[in-house]
Design a protein around this motif. Structure first.
Motif, mmCIF file in Angstrom:
data_model
loop_
_atom_site.group_PDB
_atom_site.id
_atom_site.type_symbol
_atom_site.label_atom_id
_atom_site.label_comp_id
_atom_site.label_asym_id
_atom_site.label_seq_id
_atom_site.Cartn_x
_atom_site.Cartn_y
_atom_site.Cartn_z
ATOM 1 N N ALA A 6 -16.144 28.716 47.568
ATOM 2 C CA ALA A 6 -17.019 27.650 47.061
ATOM 3 C C ALA A 6 -16.292 26.797 46.025
ATOM 4 C CB ALA A 6 -18.280 28.261 46.470
ATOM 5 N N PRO A 7 -15.157 26.189 46.401
ATOM 6 C CA PRO A 7 -14.366 25.452 45.403
ATOM 7 C C PRO A 7 -15.069 24.229 44.835
ATOM 8 C CG PRO A 7 -13.548 25.018 47.612
ATOM 9 C CD PRO A 7 -14.580 26.113 47.735
ATOM 10 N N GLU A 8 -16.091 23.728 45.526
ATOM 11 C CA GLU A 8 -16.800 22.550 45.036
ATOM 12 C C GLU A 8 -17.716 22.861 43.862
ATOM 13 O OE1 GLU A 8 -19.319 24.584 48.016
ATOM 14 O OE2 GLU A 8 -17.213 24.058 47.959
ATOM 15 N N VAL A 9 -18.043 24.129 43.640
ATOM 16 C CA VAL A 9 -18.927 24.483 42.532
ATOM 17 C C VAL A 9 -18.298 25.460 41.537
ATOM 18 C CG1 VAL A 9 -21.019 24.066 43.872
ATOM 19 C CG2 VAL A 9 -20.094 26.380 43.752
ATOM 20 N N ALA A 10 -17.263 26.185 41.932
ATOM 21 C CA ALA A 10 -16.689 27.241 41.081
ATOM 22 C C ALA A 10 -15.604 26.691 40.160
ATOM 23 C CB ALA A 10 -16.110 28.347 41.954
ATOM 24 N N TRP A 11 -15.581 27.228 38.946
ATOM 25 C CA TRP A 11 -14.615 26.849 37.912
ATOM 26 C C TRP A 11 -14.075 28.142 37.277
ATOM 27 C CZ3 TRP A 11 -14.587 26.550 32.316
ATOM 28 C CH2 TRP A 11 -13.734 25.584 31.779
ATOM 29 N N PRO A 12 -13.115 28.809 37.937
ATOM 30 C CA PRO A 12 -12.571 30.063 37.398
ATOM 31 C C PRO A 12 -11.455 29.793 36.390
ATOM 32 C CG PRO A 12 -11.644 29.637 39.564
ATOM 33 C CD PRO A 12 -12.600 28.506 39.274
ATOM 34 N N ARG A 13 -11.483 30.541 35.277
ATOM 35 C CA ARG A 13 -10.457 30.390 34.250
ATOM 36 C C ARG A 13 -10.138 31.759 33.647
ATOM 37 N NH1 ARG A 13 -10.557 26.150 36.457
ATOM 38 N NH2 ARG A 13 -10.408 24.061 35.571
ATOM 39 N N LEU A 14 -8.892 31.905 33.223
ATOM 40 C CA LEU A 14 -8.462 33.107 32.515
ATOM 41 C C LEU A 14 -8.503 32.828 31.022
ATOM 42 C CD1 LEU A 14 -5.456 34.161 34.752
ATOM 43 C CD2 LEU A 14 -7.821 34.966 34.831
ATOM 44 N N ILE A 15 -8.848 33.850 30.265
ATOM 45 C CA ILE A 15 -8.936 33.746 28.808
ATOM 46 C C ILE A 15 -7.695 34.413 28.224
ATOM 47 C CG2 ILE A 15 -10.313 34.279 26.772
ATOM 48 C CD1 ILE A 15 -12.643 34.884 28.890
ATOM 49 N N PHE A 16 -6.949 33.653 27.466
ATOM 50 C CA PHE A 16 -5.740 34.167 26.830
ATOM 51 C C PHE A 16 -5.861 34.082 25.321
ATOM 52 C CE2 PHE A 16 -3.995 33.390 31.001
ATOM 53 C CZ PHE A 16 -2.997 34.343 31.135
ATOM 54 N N ASP A 17 -5.298 35.083 24.656
ATOM 55 C CA ASP A 17 -5.087 35.060 23.214
ATOM 56 C C ASP A 17 -3.573 35.003 23.057
ATOM 57 O OD1 ASP A 17 -4.985 35.292 20.501
ATOM 58 O OD2 ASP A 17 -6.262 37.072 20.387
ATOM 59 N N GLY A 18 -3.062 33.822 22.803
ATOM 60 C CA GLY A 18 -1.613 33.639 22.834
ATOM 61 C C GLY A 18 -1.133 33.830 24.259
ATOM 62 N N GLU A 19 -0.247 34.777 24.461
ATOM 63 C CA GLU A 19 0.286 35.072 25.798
ATOM 64 C C GLU A 19 -0.462 36.222 26.471
ATOM 65 O OE1 GLU A 19 2.849 33.306 27.267
ATOM 66 O OE2 GLU A 19 2.533 31.987 25.549
ATOM 67 N N ARG A 20 -1.395 36.852 25.754
ATOM 68 C CA ARG A 20 -2.082 38.055 26.247
ATOM 69 C C ARG A 20 -3.360 37.685 27.008
ATOM 70 N NH1 ARG A 20 -3.308 40.024 21.749
ATOM 71 N NH2 ARG A 20 -5.513 40.453 21.851
ATOM 72 N N LEU A 21 -3.443 38.131 28.260
ATOM 73 C CA LEU A 21 -4.654 37.950 29.052
ATOM 74 C C LEU A 21 -5.722 38.908 28.531
ATOM 75 C CD1 LEU A 21 -6.217 36.844 31.512
ATOM 76 C CD2 LEU A 21 -5.157 38.682 32.852
ATOM 77 N N VAL A 22 -6.886 38.353 28.146
ATOM 78 C CA VAL A 22 -7.949 39.195 27.580
ATOM 79 C C VAL A 22 -9.243 39.124 28.382
ATOM 80 C CG1 VAL A 22 -6.993 39.121 25.242
ATOM 81 C CG2 VAL A 22 -8.688 37.400 25.946
ATOM 82 N N GLY A 23 -9.338 38.166 29.318
ATOM 83 C CA GLY A 23 -10.579 38.073 30.066
ATOM 84 C C GLY A 23 -10.556 37.012 31.144
ATOM 85 N N PHE A 24 -11.686 36.923 31.812
ATOM 86 C CA PHE A 24 -11.892 35.985 32.912
ATOM 87 C C PHE A 24 -13.287 35.405 32.765
ATOM 88 C CE2 PHE A 24 -13.869 35.322 37.064
ATOM 89 C CZ PHE A 24 -12.983 34.433 37.658
ATOM 90 N N VAL A 25 -13.410 34.113 33.006
ATOM 91 C CA VAL A 25 -14.718 33.461 32.994
ATOM 92 C C VAL A 25 -14.783 32.535 34.200
ATOM 93 C CG1 VAL A 25 -14.005 31.544 31.491
ATOM 94 C CG2 VAL A 25 -16.412 32.230 31.574
ATOM 95 N N MET A 26 -15.946 32.447 34.801
ATOM 96 C CA MET A 26 -16.130 31.503 35.890
ATOM 97 C C MET A 26 -17.470 30.812 35.711
ATOM 98 S SD MET A 26 -15.534 31.883 39.983
ATOM 99 C CE MET A 26 -16.858 33.004 40.408
ATOM 100 N N ALA A 27 -17.415 29.485 35.742
ATOM 101 C CA ALA A 27 -18.628 28.680 35.659
ATOM 102 C C ALA A 27 -18.973 28.162 37.046
ATOM 103 C CB ALA A 27 -18.412 27.513 34.700
ATOM 104 N N PHE A 28 -20.199 27.659 37.165
ATOM 105 C CA PHE A 28 -20.624 26.973 38.382
ATOM 106 C C PHE A 28 -21.269 25.661 37.962
ATOM 107 C CE2 PHE A 28 -24.262 29.465 37.046
ATOM 108 C CZ PHE A 28 -25.338 28.604 37.218
ATOM 109 N N PHE A 29 -21.187 24.669 38.835
ATOM 110 C CA PHE A 29 -21.716 23.352 38.528
ATOM 111 C C PHE A 29 -22.584 22.851 39.668
ATOM 112 C CE2 PHE A 29 -17.679 23.731 36.269
ATOM 113 C CZ PHE A 29 -18.151 23.630 34.975
ATOM 114 N N ASP A 30 -23.755 22.338 39.301
ATOM 115 C CA ASP A 30 -24.658 21.664 40.242
ATOM 116 C C ASP A 30 -25.041 22.525 41.447
ATOM 117 O OD1 ASP A 30 -24.541 19.457 38.562
ATOM 118 O OD2 ASP A 30 -22.855 18.588 39.639
#
Length: 158
Positions: free
Chosen positions: A44-68
């Protein structure tokens, strides 16, 4: 909270690390794994907005939004919604403000797109994120999306 917090797109260079990110064992049934989320984003690339959460160079999480998106596409009166689709903070990184940062980043992206409200759903339960979302200002709408509770946050004027 670190001032070096930032979101990054998922790329060929970081996708493996993203898929290895794990929440606490007591949260396993409450949030889908990152790999599942990335498959949904791909579908669903038209609605999904996946992003990784970094603290400096360290991966600490993942978040994904949806639109419309409509929760019930068969219901003509169901309004378009945007919001938080998925939030996974690494088990050993929880409680450090990364979740709050991710929610605020999603809200900012929703504002940037001209909307004034964000939605989130969660599985109710003892180890679920309800207290976290309510503390951030979300209110229960009384709606359910499948087996998940729906919360909403007014973002104010854009």
């Amino acid at each position: 909270m670190s001032s070096s917090l930032h979101l990054e797109k998922v790329t060929p260079d970081n996708v493996e690390a993203a898929c290895l990110l794990k929440v606490r064992p007591d949260q396993d049934g409450l949030v889908k794994p990152v790999a599942w989320s990335l498959a949904q984003a791909y579908a669903a690339p038209e609605v999904a907005w996946p992003r990784l959460i970094f603290d400096g160079e360290r991966l600490v999480g993942f978040v994904m939004a949806f639109f419309d998106v409509r929760f019930d596409p068969d219901e003509p009166d169901d309004r378009l919604r945007s919001g938080l689709w998925r939030l996974n903070i690494a088990a050993d990184e929880q409680g450090r403000g990364y979740g709050r940062f991710a929610v605020e980043a999603v809200c900012e992206e929703i504002r940037r797109r001209g909307q004034t409200r964000t939605t989130v759903t969660w599985v109710p339960g003892a180890h679920g994120p309800e207290k976290f979302y309510l503390k951030l200002g979300f209110r229960l709408t009384g709606e359910m999306s499948g087996d998940q509770v729906v919360g909403e946050l007014e973002l104010g004027d854009v």
